[in-house]
Design a protein around this motif. Structure first.
Motif, PDB file in Angstrom:
ATOM      1  N   ALA A 165       0.821  -1.213   0.000  1.00 38.88           N
ATOM      2  CA  ALA A 165       0.000   0.000   0.000  1.00 38.88           C
ATOM      3  C   ALA A 165       0.854   1.261   0.000  1.00 38.88           C
ATOM      4  CB  ALA A 165      -0.938  -0.005   1.207  1.00 38.88           C
ATOM      5  N   ASN A 166       1.981   1.215   0.692  1.00 39.23           N
ATOM      6  CA  ASN A 166       2.838   2.401   0.793  1.00 39.23           C
ATOM      7  C   ASN A 166       4.295   1.947   0.852  1.00 39.23           C
ATOM      8  OD1 ASN A 166       3.756   5.008   1.086  1.00 39.23           O
ATOM      9  ND2 ASN A 166       3.104   5.233   3.215  1.00 39.23           N
ATOM     10  N   PRO A 167       4.866   1.560  -0.293  1.00 33.45           N
ATOM     11  CA  PRO A 167       6.198   0.940  -0.313  1.00 33.45           C
ATOM     12  C   PRO A 167       7.300   1.792   0.314  1.00 33.45           C
ATOM     13  CG  PRO A 167       5.112   0.727  -2.448  1.00 33.45           C
ATOM     14  CD  PRO A 167       4.291   1.671  -1.646  1.00 33.45           C
ATOM     15  N   ASP A 168       7.241   3.100   0.118  1.00 37.42           N
ATOM     16  CA  ASP A 168       8.328   3.964   0.598  1.00 37.42           C
ATOM     17  C   ASP A 168       7.911   4.790   1.804  1.00 37.42           C
ATOM     18  OD1 ASP A 168      10.976   4.670   0.366  1.00 37.42           O
ATOM     19  OD2 ASP A 168      10.577   6.441  -0.851  1.00 37.42           O
ATOM     20  N   GLY A 169       6.870   4.330   2.513  1.00 33.83           N
ATOM     21  CA  GLY A 169       6.409   5.057   3.693  1.00 33.83           C
ATOM     22  C   GLY A 169       7.400   4.947   4.837  1.00 33.83           C
ATOM     23  N   MET A 170       7.320   5.888   5.780  1.00 31.04           N
ATOM     24  CA  MET A 170       8.255   5.928   6.903  1.00 31.04           C
ATOM     25  C   MET A 170       8.152   4.674   7.767  1.00 31.04           C
ATOM     26  SD  MET A 170      10.692   7.408   8.413  1.00 31.04           S
ATOM     27  CE  MET A 170      10.712   8.970   7.517  1.00 31.04           C
ATOM     28  N   ALA A 171       6.924   4.186   7.993  1.00 28.61           N
ATOM     29  CA  ALA A 171       6.743   2.993   8.832  1.00 28.61           C
ATOM     30  C   ALA A 171       7.471   1.790   8.236  1.00 28.61           C
ATOM     31  CB  ALA A 171       5.255   2.694   8.997  1.00 28.61           C
ATOM     32  N   GLY A 172       7.297   1.575   6.930  1.00 32.94           N
ATOM     33  CA  GLY A 172       7.960   0.448   6.282  1.00 32.94           C
ATOM     34  C   GLY A 172       9.466   0.593   6.298  1.00 32.94           C
ATOM     35  N   ARG A 173       9.960   1.815   6.098  1.00 35.13           N
ATOM     36  CA  ARG A 173      11.409   2.045   6.090  1.00 35.13           C
ATOM     37  C   ARG A 173      12.009   1.741   7.458  1.00 35.13           C
ATOM     38  NH1 ARG A 173      12.625   7.817   3.498  1.00 35.13           N
ATOM     39  NH2 ARG A 173      14.759   7.020   3.738  1.00 35.13           N
ATOM     40  N   VAL A 174      11.343   2.200   8.514  1.00 38.10           N
ATOM     41  CA  VAL A 174      11.867   1.990   9.868  1.00 38.10           C
ATOM     42  C   VAL A 174      11.816   0.510  10.245  1.00 38.10           C
ATOM     43  CG1 VAL A 174      11.491   2.480  12.311  1.00 38.10           C
ATOM     44  CG2 VAL A 174      11.320   4.327  10.637  1.00 38.10           C
ATOM     45  N   LEU A 175      10.670  -0.127  10.000  1.00 41.91           N
ATOM     46  CA  LEU A 175      10.518  -1.537  10.369  1.00 41.91           C
ATOM     47  C   LEU A 175      11.491  -2.428   9.611  1.00 41.91           C
ATOM     48  CD1 LEU A 175       6.623  -1.851  10.620  1.00 41.91           C
ATOM     49  CD2 LEU A 175       8.271  -1.892  12.491  1.00 41.91           C
TER      50      LEU A 175
END
Length: 405
Positions: A328-338
């Motif tokens: 849904a959001n490949p480059d979102g902050m949550a995905g980057r951090v996790l």
């Protein structure tokens, strides 16, 4: 190998003891029916999925519109309306009688009868939603053309001007034309990693418990040290899982490229497959040593769930978050951090790499942190395994296993 080499734990070198146990696991598990059947089932699933994707991609979804001699001049307008509504339309000129028969037989989706000024739609039962939109636009264009004609204008020129009218677009980010297939590729990679970790990871715990309950572990520890036994078991089962992952990657990449199921360049697919294998190895080392230590805490398979479930949840939770968050959001902050957190990296980073949104420094940091955690877990799990694997009977508490001499 002579009997002199089995005098005790000191008779084998550190590497020799690990290799001995790893070879034992490989010889047992690679010939097991469960391994052969599970591998065959997943390979069949991969083949079926790719063949289905190729079939769906090659199947034409166009609609056929029949035109009579009186309505044949409407062909250009019908095709333009189809293009405007995203419908792939093919026109065919037929007699009215033959056209009605073809509509009844399903060979034509629509037949336009009457005259060019007052056409009538003939369908078998009802128009599809796509064709309904197409002919709604067609009717609007026809009405607009009639009004322009009454006012003395040229409907053809107006239609041409409307068809080519557009505003310039400035894109702040480039568009990846492979985005959808990259998402599919990333999800497939993570699903395969997840399945392999769940199957082979739990096999580590089950093997430890089985050896402990049958007292086989006591015989093995007469030859190797506890850490060698744990490391050899994890290494052997890891290689079994790696063989599966390589088979899945070769079949998936090879068949995907051969059938054209993926339009992604071969380099991107191969890279995604290689990174999936890398993260499988790191993830397996991370979770398997914890599962081996957990299995050493109990002596019966009936008690396994109590100690194995917390570790399994460390696999399940990151996988579920990855599947729901990254596409849904490949480059979102949550995905980057996790993706930088070691326990989440094996499930999330492969998907971000497949989507092409993981920066090189992010990949490097996640690799370093994950390997560091693996080293720490090996030391910690080795202590728990050494102190608990020979203790039978009641479940050993984790605190007792950590502080036992």
């Amino acid at each position: 190998m002579s009997n002199a080499q089995y005098d005790g734990p000191g008779a084998l070198s550190a590497a020799g003891g690990v290799r001995l146990i790893a070879r034992r696991e490989l010889a047992t598990r690679l010939r097991a029916k469960s391994f052969l059947i599970s591998t065959a089932i997943i390979v069949v699933f991969i083949i079926g999925y790719l063949v289905l994707m190729n079939f769906i991609g090659s199947t034409s979804s166009s609609s056929t519109v029949g035109l009579t001699a009186q309505t044949s001049s409407l062909s250009t307008a019908v095709l333009a309306s189809g293009k405007a509504t995203g419908q792939d339309i093919e026109t065919r000129t037929v007699s009215e009688k033959a056209g009605r028969e073809q509509v009844a037989d399903g060979k034509l989706d629509v037949l336009l009868v009457g005259t060019a000024d007052a056409p009538t739609i003939v369908v078998k039962k009802q128009l599809s939603s796509g064709l309904t939109n197409t002919f709604h636009v067609f009717a609007q264009q026809q009405a607009l053309g009639a009004q322009i004609d009454r006012l003395g204008g040229d409907p053809a020129k107006v239609q041409q001007a409307m068809a080519t009218a557009q505003l310039p677009v400035q894109r702040l980010q480039s568009v990846d034309r492979y985005q959808v297939q990259r998402i599919v590729l990333g999800v497939i990679a993570v699903v395969l990693i997840y399945m392999s970790l769940m199957i082979n990871g739990q096999a580590v715990a089950a093997g430890v418990i089985e050896e402990k309950s049958s007292r086989v572990v006591e015989l093995l520890l007469a030859t190797v040290r506890p850490w060698q036994l744990m490391a050899g078991k994890v290494l052997g089962i890891a290689v079994v899982g790696l063989v599966q992952m390589v088979i899945f990657a070769v079949v998936g990449v090879g068949l995907g490229l051969a059938t054209g199921a993926f339009a992604i360049p071969a380099g991107l697919i191969t890279g995604a497959a290689v990174w999936a294998i890398v993260w499988y190895v790191i993830g397996f080392a991370m979770y398997a040593v914890m599962l081996a230590a957990a299995g050493a805490l109990v002596s019966r398979q009936e008690d396994a769930n109590a100690v194995v479930t917390p570790v399994i949840m460390l696999i399940v939770v990151p996988a579920v978050i990855g599947w729901s968050l990254i596409p849904a959001n490949p480059d979102g902050m949550a995905g980057r951090v996790l993706s930088l957190i070691p326990l989440f990296s094996p499930m999330i980073m492969p998907m971000r790499i497949s989507l092409g949104v993981a920066a090189p420094w992010e990949i490097a940091v996640s690799l370093v942190l994950s390997v560091a955690l693996v080293v720490a877990l090996v030391a910690l799990a080795g202590r728990v395994y050494r102190n608990a694997v020979l203790r039978t009977g009641a479940r050993v508490r984790l605190v007792d296993a950590l502080r036992a001499a």
